[in-house]
Design a protein around this motif. Structure first.
Motif, PDB file in Angstrom:
ATOM      1  N   UNK A   1       0.849  -1.189   0.000  1.00 44.20           N
ATOM      2  CA  UNK A   1       0.000   0.000   0.000  1.00 44.20           C
ATOM      3  C   UNK A   1       0.884   1.239   0.000  1.00 44.20           C
ATOM      4  N   UNK A   2       0.695   2.110  -0.968  1.00 41.63           N
ATOM      5  CA  UNK A   2       1.390   3.394  -0.992  1.00 41.63           C
ATOM      6  C   UNK A   2       0.345   4.469  -1.209  1.00 41.63           C
TER       7      UNK A   2
ATOM      8  N   UNK B   1      -6.740   2.022   3.041  1.00 38.44           N
ATOM      9  CA  UNK B   1      -7.218   3.045   2.121  1.00 38.44           C
ATOM     10  C   UNK B   1      -6.628   4.401   2.526  1.00 38.44           C
ATOM     11  N   UNK B   2      -6.591   5.320   1.589  1.00 39.01           N
ATOM     12  CA  UNK B   2      -6.279   6.709   1.936  1.00 39.01           C
ATOM     13  C   UNK B   2      -7.150   7.631   1.098  1.00 39.01           C
ATOM     14  N   UNK B   3      -7.499   8.764   1.676  1.00 42.44           N
ATOM     15  CA  UNK B   3      -8.188   9.831   0.957  1.00 42.44           C
ATOM     16  C   UNK B   3      -7.257  11.030   0.984  1.00 42.44           C
ATOM     17  N   UNK B   4      -6.898  11.525  -0.183  1.00 45.22           N
ATOM     18  CA  UNK B   4      -5.930  12.617  -0.281  1.00 45.22           C
ATOM     19  C   UNK B   4      -6.458  13.664  -1.247  1.00 45.22           C
ATOM     20  N   UNK B   5      -5.729  14.751  -1.366  1.00 42.75           N
ATOM     21  CA  UNK B   5      -6.152  15.821  -2.262  1.00 42.75           C
ATOM     22  C   UNK B   5      -5.096  16.071  -3.326  1.00 42.75           C
ATOM     23  N   UNK B   6      -5.589  16.324  -4.516  1.00 41.29           N
ATOM     24  CA  UNK B   6      -4.742  16.638  -5.653  1.00 41.29           C
ATOM     25  C   UNK B   6      -4.528  18.159  -5.713  1.00 41.29           C
ATOM     26  N   UNK B   7      -3.735  18.660  -6.668  1.00 44.63           N
ATOM     27  CA  UNK B   7      -3.332  20.072  -6.623  1.00 44.63           C
ATOM     28  C   UNK B   7      -4.475  21.069  -6.555  1.00 44.63           C
ATOM     29  N   UNK B   8      -5.577  20.818  -7.283  1.00 53.07           N
ATOM     30  CA  UNK B   8      -6.696  21.738  -7.282  1.00 53.07           C
ATOM     31  C   UNK B   8      -7.810  21.324  -6.343  1.00 53.07           C
ATOM     32  N   UNK B   9      -7.493  20.455  -5.395  1.00 49.86           N
ATOM     33  CA  UNK B   9      -8.497  20.005  -4.448  1.00 49.86           C
ATOM     34  C   UNK B   9      -9.307  18.820  -4.928  1.00 49.86           C
ATOM     35  N   UNK B  10      -8.930  18.216  -6.074  1.00 50.38           N
ATOM     36  CA  UNK B  10      -9.598  16.990  -6.475  1.00 50.38           C
ATOM     37  C   UNK B  10      -9.472  15.988  -5.336  1.00 50.38           C
TER      38      UNK B  10
END
Length: 428
Positions: free
Chosen positions: A38-39, A125-134
């Protein structure tokens, strides 16, 4: 996994009326989670401080080989969060409130960068944000497609229930259909600030990729070096078909773009040094070693040390291996540095200790579940894999390039290339 009864329909514009009742199920299946390799998508790695050799890098990729009974399915998807009041994109303050509610209500644990929460994690699992908040879910490695769909269903229920309370909706699409780049907030991650300054120097659409695109991605295993090569070749050759089948981004700034997958068009001019369909994978001497050599030639973005991103934009990994990196003179890379560097390479299929199929647009629940079904069916079943490999064996690099540059138009007819796709459709 949390189950609730008597649910109201959450706001999610990617769903159809037929899919909404899925969110109202009163019982959830127990999902067997197997936390292998898992990464988290955006979590930087430091790990051991021991310097690595080229052989270590090769062996790192080779260590991904695993017997069939240990193969898993990992699914990642991104979605656009927006304010229901005016349809503007979510900012970091709003996203942090979603993270807080995921922690307090559903038991997720925070992922920090300095004092800021940049994601949450739970059960692999992970929930993260992309550069524009995706907003991205990186799912746990699971054993069946049914478990993948249950995982996605649970996640979408959670974030959309929270979003309803906060006046936030989510859109399953491959490209932001409304907003200009300058109207989209950048997330407070130093990695993204570095990328934002670098992208315009290497391509015309890097900022579009960062701030306006969303994808669905499937991560799959291999059992040997040859199996990796076969799967890699199938994935690269047929990725334009996935782009076409999952095309879901026809609008830009409120108008039709002329492409059914604007996201697919974006990837043609992001950064040639780290994107594309990798012709060397189809050469007879393809190997883990050859991929390592390719990755070492991809210009660097950063080095992560003591919680800080050190600017290494455009610098050479090979210099780093020799202790000659201008950003960190007299220091050599660790395995954590290598893992971070691999996340800054964006080909149509990416090799880590598993293979990432990266071509599909973001979309609604049915698409998120359909993409892993497509790739599992093609490359986890031996006969299907052998037939797929035979199908693409006569294709030239010119054929593959032609398919890639036509796939974003969203029509199998548009990428017909003579009898190439006709044969593919008949086989499918």
């Amino acid at each position: 996994m949390h189950c609730h009864s008597g649910l109201q329909r959450p706001q999610y514009t990617g769903f159809t009326a037929l899919e909404q009742p899925i969110l109202q199920t009163r019982r959830c299946r127990t999902v067997q989670r197997v936390p292998l390799h898992v990464v988290a998508a955006n979590a930087p790695s430091e790990g051991s401080k021991e310097p690595v050799t080229r052989k270590d890098l090769i062996n790192h990729l080779r260590s991904g080989c695993r017997p069939r009974d240990r193969w898993r399915i990992g699914t990642e998807h991104e979605k656009l969060g927006f304010n229901l009041a005016d349809n503007s994109r979510m900012d970091y303050k709003q996203i942090s409130r979603v993270f807080e509610k995921l922690e307090s209500r559903f038991g997720w644990q925070p992922m920090k960068e300095g004092d800021l929460t940049i994601g949450v994690k739970l059960d692999g699992q992970s929930v993260t944000l992309e550069p524009g908040g995706q907003f991205e879910l990186s799912g746990a490695p699971l054993t069946t497609l049914h478990q993948t769909c249950a995982e996605v269903n649970s996640h979408l229920y959670q974030v959309k229930t929270i979003g309803e309370e906060l006046g936030i909706g989510f859109l399953g699409a491959g490209f932001d259909p409304k907003w200009h780049i300058e109207e989209i907030p950048i997330m407070p991650k130093d990695r993204y600030r570095l990328m934002k300054s670098y992208m315009p120097t290497v391509g015309s659409r890097g900022l579009d990729m960062m701030f306006r695109t969303c994808t669905i991605q499937v991560n799959l295993d291999f059992e040997s070096e040859q199996d990796m090569i076969d799967k890699f070749r199938i994935g690269l050759a047929l990725q334009p078909i996935a782009v076409t089948l999952f095309a879901n981004s026809p609008f830009v700034e409120g108008k039709p773009s002329g492409n059914l997958s604007e996201r697919g068009a974006v990837w043609l001019d992001v950064d040639a040094a780290r994107t594309g369909n990798l012709p060397f994978v189809f050469e007879p001497d393809m190997s883990f070693e050859k991929y390592v050599d390719y990755a070492m030639d991809v210009p660097m973005y950063f080095v992560y040390r003591n919680g800080q991103y050190i600017n290494a934009l455009g610098q050479s990994w090979r210099d780093f291996m020799e202790g000659k990196l201008p950003a960190l003179p007299q220091q050599r890379p660790t395995m954590g540095d290598w893992e971070n560097h691999l996340t800054t390479i964006f080909p149509e299929v990416r090799l880590k200790r598993f293979l990432e199929m990266r071509g599909a647009d973001g979309g609604p629940w049915r698409m998120i579940c359909a993409l892993p079904a497509l790739w599992v069916g093609l490359i986890y079943e031996p006969q299907a894999q052998a037939e797929a490999l035979d199908l693409i064996s006569s294709w030239t690099q010119e054929d593959r390039d032609y398919l890639r540059t036509g796939g974003f138009q969203g029509s199998l007819h548009a990428i017909g290339c003579g009898g190439l796709i006709t044969g593919t459709r008949r086989k499918a």
